[in-house]
Design an enzyme around this catalytic site. Structure first.
Site, PDB file in Angstrom:
ATOM      1  N   GLU A 192     -30.145  -9.529  12.313  1.00 57.61           N
ATOM      2  CA  GLU A 192     -30.608  -8.073  12.117  1.00 57.61           C
ATOM      3  C   GLU A 192     -32.240  -8.335  11.773  1.00 57.61           C
ATOM      4  OE1 GLU A 192     -29.117  -5.214  11.693  1.00 57.61           O
ATOM      5  OE2 GLU A 192     -27.154  -5.830  12.012  1.00 57.61           O
ATOM      6  N   CYS A 227     -37.105  -2.307   7.133  1.00 61.27           N
ATOM      7  CA  CYS A 227     -37.182  -2.616   8.554  1.00 61.27           C
ATOM      8  C   CYS A 227     -36.941  -1.230   9.356  1.00 61.27           C
ATOM      9  CB  CYS A 227     -35.863  -3.433   8.948  1.00 61.27           C
ATOM     10  SG  CYS A 227     -34.298  -2.740   8.079  1.00 61.27           S
TER      11      CYS A 227
HETATM   12  O1  TXE Z   1     -38.545 -12.267   7.029  1.00 52.29           O
HETATM   13  P1  TXE Z   1     -38.652 -13.656   7.611  1.00 52.29           P
HETATM   14  P2  TXE Z   1     -39.229 -11.719   5.769  1.00 52.29           P
HETATM   15  C1  TXE Z   1     -37.132  -7.783   8.670  1.00 52.29           C
HETATM   16  C2  TXE Z   1     -38.424  -7.050   8.606  1.00 52.29           C
HETATM   17  C3  TXE Z   1     -39.401  -7.927   8.457  1.00 52.29           C
HETATM   18  C4  TXE Z   1     -38.879  -9.134   7.981  1.00 52.29           C
HETATM   19  C5  TXE Z   1     -39.431  -9.291   6.643  1.00 52.29           C
HETATM   20  O2  TXE Z   1     -38.379  -6.152   9.836  1.00 52.29           O
HETATM   21  O3  TXE Z   1     -39.903  -8.300   9.787  1.00 52.29           O
HETATM   22  O4  TXE Z   1     -37.599  -8.843   7.787  1.00 52.29           O
HETATM   23  O5  TXE Z   1     -38.857 -10.246   5.712  1.00 52.29           O
HETATM   24  C6  TXE Z   1     -35.723 -17.558   6.303  1.00 52.29           C
HETATM   25  N1  TXE Z   1     -34.592 -21.019   9.863  1.00 52.29           N
HETATM   26  N2  TXE Z   1     -35.946  -7.182   8.191  1.00 52.29           N
HETATM   27  O6  TXE Z   1     -40.719 -11.809   5.811  1.00 52.29           O
HETATM   28  O7  TXE Z   1     -39.831 -14.545   7.337  1.00 52.29           O
HETATM   29  C7  TXE Z   1     -36.795 -17.231   5.255  1.00 52.29           C
HETATM   30  O8  TXE Z   1     -36.777 -18.168   4.295  1.00 52.29           O
HETATM   31  C8  TXE Z   1     -33.778 -20.473   8.750  1.00 52.29           C
HETATM   32  C9  TXE Z   1     -34.929  -6.641   9.316  1.00 52.29           C
HETATM   33  O9  TXE Z   1     -38.373 -12.126   4.669  1.00 52.29           O
HETATM   34  O10 TXE Z   1     -37.856 -13.886   8.750  1.00 52.29           O
HETATM   35  C10 TXE Z   1     -36.121 -16.019   4.641  1.00 52.29           C
HETATM   36  O11 TXE Z   1     -35.134 -16.371   3.646  1.00 52.29           O
HETATM   37  N3  TXE Z   1     -34.246 -19.540   8.051  1.00 52.29           N
HETATM   38  C11 TXE Z   1     -33.659  -6.220   8.653  1.00 52.29           C
HETATM   39  C12 TXE Z   1     -35.363 -15.453   6.085  1.00 52.29           C
HETATM   40  O12 TXE Z   1     -35.293 -16.416   6.988  1.00 52.29           O
HETATM   41  C13 TXE Z   1     -35.693 -19.238   8.229  1.00 52.29           C
HETATM   42  C14 TXE Z   1     -34.030  -5.445   7.331  1.00 52.29           C
HETATM   43  C15 TXE Z   1     -36.246 -14.058   6.493  1.00 52.29           C
HETATM   44  O13 TXE Z   1     -37.588 -14.392   6.299  1.00 52.29           O
HETATM   45  C16 TXE Z   1     -36.544 -19.916   9.028  1.00 52.29           C
HETATM   46  C17 TXE Z   1     -34.938  -6.076   6.259  1.00 52.29           C
HETATM   47  C18 TXE Z   1     -35.931 -20.823  10.082  1.00 52.29           C
HETATM   48  N4  TXE Z   1     -36.888 -21.356  10.917  1.00 52.29           N
HETATM   49  C19 TXE Z   1     -36.008  -6.821   6.738  1.00 52.29           C
HETATM   50  N5  TXE Z   1     -37.702 -19.538   8.842  1.00 52.29           N
HETATM   51  C20 TXE Z   1     -32.785  -5.631   9.291  1.00 52.29           C
HETATM   52  N6  TXE Z   1     -32.796  -5.343  10.583  1.00 52.29           N
HETATM   53  O14 TXE Z   1     -31.851  -5.164   8.587  1.00 52.29           O
HETATM   54  C21 TXE Z   1     -37.690 -18.379   7.823  1.00 52.29           C
HETATM   55  N7  TXE Z   1     -36.266 -18.458   7.287  1.00 52.29           N
END
Ligand code: TXE
Length: 496
Positions: A221, A255
């Site tokens: 997602e 999002c």
């Molecule tokens: O995301 P991140 P964020 C999306 C929203 C925005 C983002 C913001 O669009 O782009 O989320 O949230 C972990 N391997 N959505 O900044 O940085 C990290 O520690 C495994 C879409 O938090 O991607 C965190 O717990 N895990 C959504 C999680 O990933 C890793 C609705 C997310 O971090 C990792 C809400 C790795 N290599 C927000 N790197 C929808 N579409 O429903 C980081 N993490």
């Protein structure tokens, strides 16, 4: 063992591995409970959460800085979804009879079994609602979970683990691994059975690459760049109010926020003025009547400022806002931008802030083309008084959800699948599709009449060719006589 592990960087692998193995140990115990018994636990959890709404909201606010109204909204979404799961999962998880076609002396069915241990990796913007959604769908289908909450919302993640331990009486069923992306990366490689990831597109791609190594299935997602299309026959005043809510709710950190508006030229000026008037009435702060809290942190504010600077340097105009709010931490003014085009990052890349860029369009065709001109495809909305026209446009938008004459509200409809296309990921959360995502279908074929030799087995006395042609006659013969002759030959051979 308690299920909360503050994972420190030098013990990442071992801490994560122990959470996964503890989850794997308890999962069969949990899966042995019937879907109805598991549903009872979900309803118990809903009661606990609803009764503690204020204290849960306080934890969410302490992590994210969001206003209490938004934090309470998260609690409400979680409670709605728990009730939906409790009422839906038992029916959905019932084995399904399957047709056996011409092999009529057999019976077949499909069971929906748990994967085993699911990794739920979640973001900071709705840290409670999204973590509870992933975790509770996974346990409703009989899985155990290791939750890796965002490093920007660790207290909320730990709270989810505590609430699940209290409701289930099984602390190891949902382990919580706090820490940053490195902990998430360790979890992806810790031998889990499915990954439910919610977060940015960039991270989703890294996780998918890591999961490929072990062929671990996943649902992603990811980010969004939702388009709003306002037709010439729309109720402009209402669309403007909807635009401000859809773009600015949660300080735009949703999002499926509206991140671009395409407005029919004949109502463009009226719409822009109405949006500016509506957005200028928004109050920032943490008083009960505030509409907006701050951005999550400096990194998010700098991203918004970067996109605005680039747009302005390319000819865009800011009609309202455009600056951080002094002395507010990471508050940012509701911002309306015009004279934008698709060469600007603000129209292509996810902004995730209280910014609404607006473009005029000549007709529905141009609106559809521009809306689809995006790497993302999460939600979109179409605003028109003509529902047929709106449905036609909706059918041509390459997204996971289209809302007509509203936005965001689909996420509150637990029975609707939620997810996107392209850079917004794949797979679905919520709805029966969400339950299907976290349960694994197993087909079972069993004998009803036991024949000495099946007609399709090797025929050591006759010819396989004859069997094949008998089958074709029996199944697809043009005349009844041909069908009966084929069926008789098959039966004769089987009884030999
Ligand atoms: O995301 P991140 P964020 C999306 C929203 C925005 C983002 C913001 O669009 O782009 O989320 O949230 C972990 N391997 N959505 O900044 O940085 C990290 O520690 C495994 C879409 O938090 O991607 C965190 O717990 N895990 C959504 C999680 O990933 C890793 C609705 C997310 O971090 C990792 C809400 C790795 N290599 C927000 N790197 C929808 N579409 O429903 C980081 N993490």
């Amino acid at each position: 063992m308690d299920n909360l592990r503050l994972v420190t960087m030098d013990t990442v692998e071992s801490s994560v591995a122990s959470l996964v193995s503890e989850a794997r140990c308890i999962q069969p115990v949990w899966a042995a409970r019937s879907p109805e018994e598991r549903a009872e636990v979900l309803l118990r959890l809903r009661r606990i959460v609803a009764d503690r709404a204020d204290s849960i909201a306080w934890v969410v606010q302490s992590d994210t800085g969001k206003i209490k109204a938004e934090a309470l909204f998260e609690v409400g979404i979680a409670c709605d979804y728990l009730r939906y799961l409790a009422h839906t999962a038992p029916r959905f998880l019932r084995p399904r009879k399957a047709k056996t076609g011409w092999v009529s002396h057999r019976r077949a069915s499909v069971r929906y079994e748990p994967y085993g241990v699911v990794a739920a990796i979640t973001p900071w913007n709705f840290p409670f609602a999204i973590s509870m959604s992933s975790v509770n769908t996974a346990i409703a289908t009989g899985n155990a979970v290791v939750l890796k909450p965002s490093e920007h919302a660790p207290a909320t993640g730990r709270l989810v683990g505590e609430l699940l331990a209290e409701a289930t009486g099984l602390p190891d069923l949902v382990g919580v691994a706090t820490g940053d992306g490195r902990v998430g990366a360790a979890l992806v490689e810790a031998g889990i059975d499915k990954i439910a990831f919610t977060g940015s597109t960039a991270t989703g791609k890294r996780i998918m690459a890591a999961a490929a190594e072990s062929l671990t299935p996943l649902v992603l997602e990811l980010g969004g760049k939702d388009a709003m299309i306002v037709c010439g026959d729309a109720d402009v005043a209402r669309a403007a109010r909807g635009a401000v809510w859809g773009a600015m709710y949660g300080c735009g950190q949703v999002c499926m926020s509206i991140e671009r508006a395409y407005v029919a030229a004949e109502v463009y000026e009226e719409f822009v003025q109405a949006v500016v008037a509506e957005a200028s009435r928004l109050k920032f702060g943490d008083e009960p009547n505030a509409h907006m809290g701050p951005l999550i942190g400096a990194f998010q504010r700098e991203k918004v400022e970067r996109q605005l600077e680039e747009a302005l340097s390319s000819g865009a105009r800011v009609l309202l806002g455009g600056r951080a709010i002094d002395g507010s931490g990471h508050g940012f003014e509701p911002t309306v931008v015009v004279d934008v085009d698709h060469d600007m990052a603000i129209m292509r890349e996810e902004t995730f802030g209280p910014v609404l860029p607006i473009m005029p369009v000549q007709d529905d065709e141009q609106a559809i083309r521009l809306a689809n001109q995006s790497e993302y495809g999460l939600d979109a909305s179409v605003w028109s008084r003509d529902s047929e026209r709106a449905r036609r446009i909706a059918g041509r938008l390459d997204v996971g959800t289209v809302v007509i004459n509203d936005h965001l509200i689909n996420y509150l409809m637990a029975d609707l699948p939620f997810g996107g296309t392209g850079g917004s990921g794949f797979g679905r959360m919520h709805g029966e599709e969400g339950l299907r995502e976290l349960s694994r279908p197993k087909a079972i074929v069993e004998d009803r009449i036991v024949l000495g030799r099946e007609p399709y087995w090797f025929d050591t006395t006759g010819s396989g060719e004859e069997t094949a042609s008998s089958l074709l006659d029996f199944r697809h013969g043009s005349a009844l006589r041909q069908k009966m002759a084929g069926g008789w030959r098959l039966l004769r051979d089987a009884l030999r």
